[in-house]
Scaffold this motif. Structure first.
Motif, PDB file in Angstrom:
ATOM      1  N   PRO A  55      34.642  38.082  22.392  1.00  0.00           N
ATOM      2  CA  PRO A  55      33.785  37.114  22.471  1.00  0.00           C
ATOM      3  C   PRO A  55      34.202  36.120  23.613  1.00  0.00           C
ATOM      4  CG  PRO A  55      34.132  37.575  20.337  1.00  0.00           C
ATOM      5  CD  PRO A  55      35.083  38.192  20.962  1.00  0.00           C
ATOM      6  N   LEU A  56      35.705  35.977  23.672  1.00  0.00           N
ATOM      7  CA  LEU A  56      36.241  35.216  24.750  1.00  0.00           C
ATOM      8  C   LEU A  56      35.897  35.417  26.241  1.00  0.00           C
ATOM      9  CD1 LEU A  56      37.917  32.536  24.973  1.00  0.00           C
ATOM     10  CD2 LEU A  56      39.879  34.047  24.997  1.00  0.00           C
ATOM     11  N   ALA A  57      35.650  36.816  26.438  1.00  0.00           N
ATOM     12  CA  ALA A  57      35.320  37.524  27.555  1.00  0.00           C
ATOM     13  C   ALA A  57      34.130  36.854  28.060  1.00  0.00           C
ATOM     14  CB  ALA A  57      35.133  38.940  27.436  1.00  0.00           C
ATOM     15  N   PHE A  58      33.154  36.458  27.110  1.00  0.00           N
ATOM     16  CA  PHE A  58      31.766  36.006  27.483  1.00  0.00           C
ATOM     17  C   PHE A  58      31.734  34.506  28.130  1.00  0.00           C
ATOM     18  CE2 PHE A  58      30.606  39.783  25.095  1.00  0.00           C
ATOM     19  CZ  PHE A  58      29.568  40.435  25.988  1.00  0.00           C
ATOM     20  N   TRP A  59      32.956  33.894  27.569  1.00  0.00           N
ATOM     21  CA  TRP A  59      32.775  32.471  27.919  1.00  0.00           C
ATOM     22  C   TRP A  59      33.780  32.529  29.198  1.00  0.00           C
ATOM     23  CZ3 TRP A  59      37.732  30.094  28.381  1.00  0.00           C
ATOM     24  CH2 TRP A  59      37.704  28.766  28.786  1.00  0.00           C
ATOM     25  N   LEU A  60      34.945  33.305  29.381  1.00  0.00           N
ATOM     26  CA  LEU A  60      35.889  33.376  30.746  1.00  0.00           C
ATOM     27  C   LEU A  60      34.912  34.119  31.748  1.00  0.00           C
ATOM     28  CD1 LEU A  60      38.365  32.766  31.535  1.00  0.00           C
ATOM     29  CD2 LEU A  60      39.353  34.687  30.880  1.00  0.00           C
ATOM     30  N   GLY A  61      34.287  34.947  31.473  1.00  0.00           N
ATOM     31  CA  GLY A  61      33.664  35.567  32.786  1.00  0.00           C
ATOM     32  C   GLY A  61      32.638  34.744  33.418  1.00  0.00           C
ATOM     33  N   ARG A  62      32.724  34.808  34.554  1.00  0.00           N
ATOM     34  CA  ARG A  62      31.641  34.029  35.477  1.00  0.00           C
ATOM     35  C   ARG A  62      30.356  35.038  35.866  1.00  0.00           C
ATOM     36  NH1 ARG A  62      35.237  29.744  39.319  1.00  0.00           N
ATOM     37  NH2 ARG A  62      36.053  28.791  37.306  1.00  0.00           N
ATOM     38  N   GLY A  63      30.376  36.067  35.330  1.00  0.00           N
ATOM     39  CA  GLY A  63      29.142  36.986  35.692  1.00  0.00           C
ATOM     40  C   GLY A  63      29.311  38.163  34.885  1.00  0.00           C
ATOM     41  N   TRP A  64      28.207  39.027  35.064  1.00  0.00           N
ATOM     42  CA  TRP A  64      28.297  40.206  34.233  1.00  0.00           C
ATOM     43  C   TRP A  64      29.396  41.156  34.465  1.00  0.00           C
ATOM     44  CZ3 TRP A  64      27.750  45.278  35.539  1.00  0.00           C
ATOM     45  CH2 TRP A  64      27.227  45.544  36.606  1.00  0.00           C
ATOM     46  N   VAL A  65      29.714  41.209  35.713  1.00  0.00           N
ATOM     47  CA  VAL A  65      30.952  42.207  36.273  1.00  0.00           C
ATOM     48  C   VAL A  65      32.354  41.624  35.347  1.00  0.00           C
ATOM     49  CG1 VAL A  65      32.319  42.938  38.150  1.00  0.00           C
ATOM     50  CG2 VAL A  65      29.897  43.094  38.331  1.00  0.00           C
ATOM     51  N   GLU A  66      32.646  40.588  35.680  1.00  0.00           N
ATOM     52  CA  GLU A  66      34.026  39.950  35.134  1.00  0.00           C
ATOM     53  C   GLU A  66      33.706  40.072  33.614  1.00  0.00           C
ATOM     54  OE1 GLU A  66      34.626  36.009  36.393  1.00  0.00           O
ATOM     55  OE2 GLU A  66      34.549  36.545  38.266  1.00  0.00           O
ATOM     56  N   VAL A  67      32.612  39.626  32.888  1.00  0.00           N
ATOM     57  CA  VAL A  67      32.421  39.991  31.479  1.00  0.00           C
ATOM     58  C   VAL A  67      32.756  41.278  31.067  1.00  0.00           C
ATOM     59  CG1 VAL A  67      31.049  39.833  29.461  1.00  0.00           C
ATOM     60  CG2 VAL A  67      30.953  37.928  30.855  1.00  0.00           C
ATOM     61  N   ALA A  68      32.344  42.491  31.722  1.00  0.00           N
ATOM     62  CA  ALA A  68      32.308  43.800  31.647  1.00  0.00           C
ATOM     63  C   ALA A  68      33.949  44.010  31.785  1.00  0.00           C
ATOM     64  CB  ALA A  68      31.654  44.498  32.358  1.00  0.00           C
ATOM     65  N   LEU A  69      34.594  43.766  32.926  1.00  0.00           N
ATOM     66  CA  LEU A  69      36.044  43.981  33.059  1.00  0.00           C
ATOM     67  C   LEU A  69      36.906  43.522  31.935  1.00  0.00           C
ATOM     68  CD1 LEU A  69      36.288  43.457  36.752  1.00  0.00           C
ATOM     69  CD2 LEU A  69      36.658  45.415  35.562  1.00  0.00           C
ATOM     70  N   LEU A  70      36.721  42.240  31.579  1.00  0.00           N
ATOM     71  CA  LEU A  70      37.364  41.545  30.376  1.00  0.00           C
ATOM     72  C   LEU A  70      37.164  42.275  29.103  1.00  0.00           C
ATOM     73  CD1 LEU A  70      36.769  37.975  31.555  1.00  0.00           C
ATOM     74  CD2 LEU A  70      39.005  39.013  31.629  1.00  0.00           C
ATOM     75  N   ALA A  71      36.034  42.161  28.813  1.00  0.00           N
ATOM     76  CA  ALA A  71      35.805  43.216  27.322  1.00  0.00           C
ATOM     77  C   ALA A  71      36.229  44.669  27.488  1.00  0.00           C
ATOM     78  CB  ALA A  71      34.084  43.066  26.946  1.00  0.00           C
ATOM     79  N   GLY A  72      35.657  45.214  28.466  1.00  0.00           N
ATOM     80  CA  GLY A  72      36.060  46.774  28.775  1.00  0.00           C
ATOM     81  C   GLY A  72      37.342  47.102  28.708  1.00  0.00           C
ATOM     82  N   SER A  73      38.273  46.167  29.368  1.00  0.00           N
ATOM     83  CA  SER A  73      39.612  46.435  29.208  1.00  0.00           C
ATOM     84  C   SER A  73      40.118  46.312  28.048  1.00  0.00           C
ATOM     85  CB  SER A  73      40.594  45.249  30.244  1.00  0.00           C
ATOM     86  OG  SER A  73      40.359  44.206  29.882  1.00  0.00           O
TER      87      SER A  73
END
Length: 134
Positions: A55-73
């Motif tokens: 869930p933190l990835a959705f707050w931290l990421g500045r776009g869908w690519v960043e969210v995908a990298l954060l959550a995916g990792s």
């Protein structure tokens, strides 16, 4: 000489399934794997961290690519931990005696987890740096 038909093994029965029936049974096996993984301390710790980090990835990421990298990792770490646990279980089933190949298999599984954790940590540190220091 006639041969008697053998009873289908559970694996053969699964291969004969198709469509939604196959998907539903496969999902049951996957859930059983997650339950088995939960009995491992390392997986449990990483899963609890994932409950916070995804869930933190959705707050931290500045776009869908960043969210995908954060959550995916984070999800990749969990996946590799499950594979490592599977390798360890298979090796332990073979026998308790020490063998160089068993040690190598377990060490390589552990190294895979380490590399996934380092990659995940690097992605998260980069995202945090970009968010707060830039």
């Amino acid at each position: 000489m006639t041969s008697q038909p053998q009873a289908a093994s559970p694996a053969d029965q699964q291969k004969r399934r198709s469509g939604l029936d196959r998907v539903m049974h496969a999902a049951g096996f996957s859930l059983a794997g997650l339950r088995a993984g939960w009995s491992e301390t390392a997986f449990r710790q990483e899963a609890i961290a994932a409950i916070v980090m995804v869930p933190l990835a959705f707050w931290l990421g500045r776009g869908w690519v960043e969210v995908a990298l954060l959550a995916g990792s984070v999800l990749i770490v969990l996946s590799i931990e499950l594979l490592n646990t599977g390798i360890e279980a298979a090796i332990d089933r073979i026998g308790p005696e020490w063998h160089e190949l068993s040690k190598r298999a377990k060490d390589m599984g552990s190294a895979a987890v380490l590399l996934s954790l380092l990659a995940c940590g690097g992605i998260w540190i980069g995202a945090l740096y970009q968010r707060f220091a830039a």
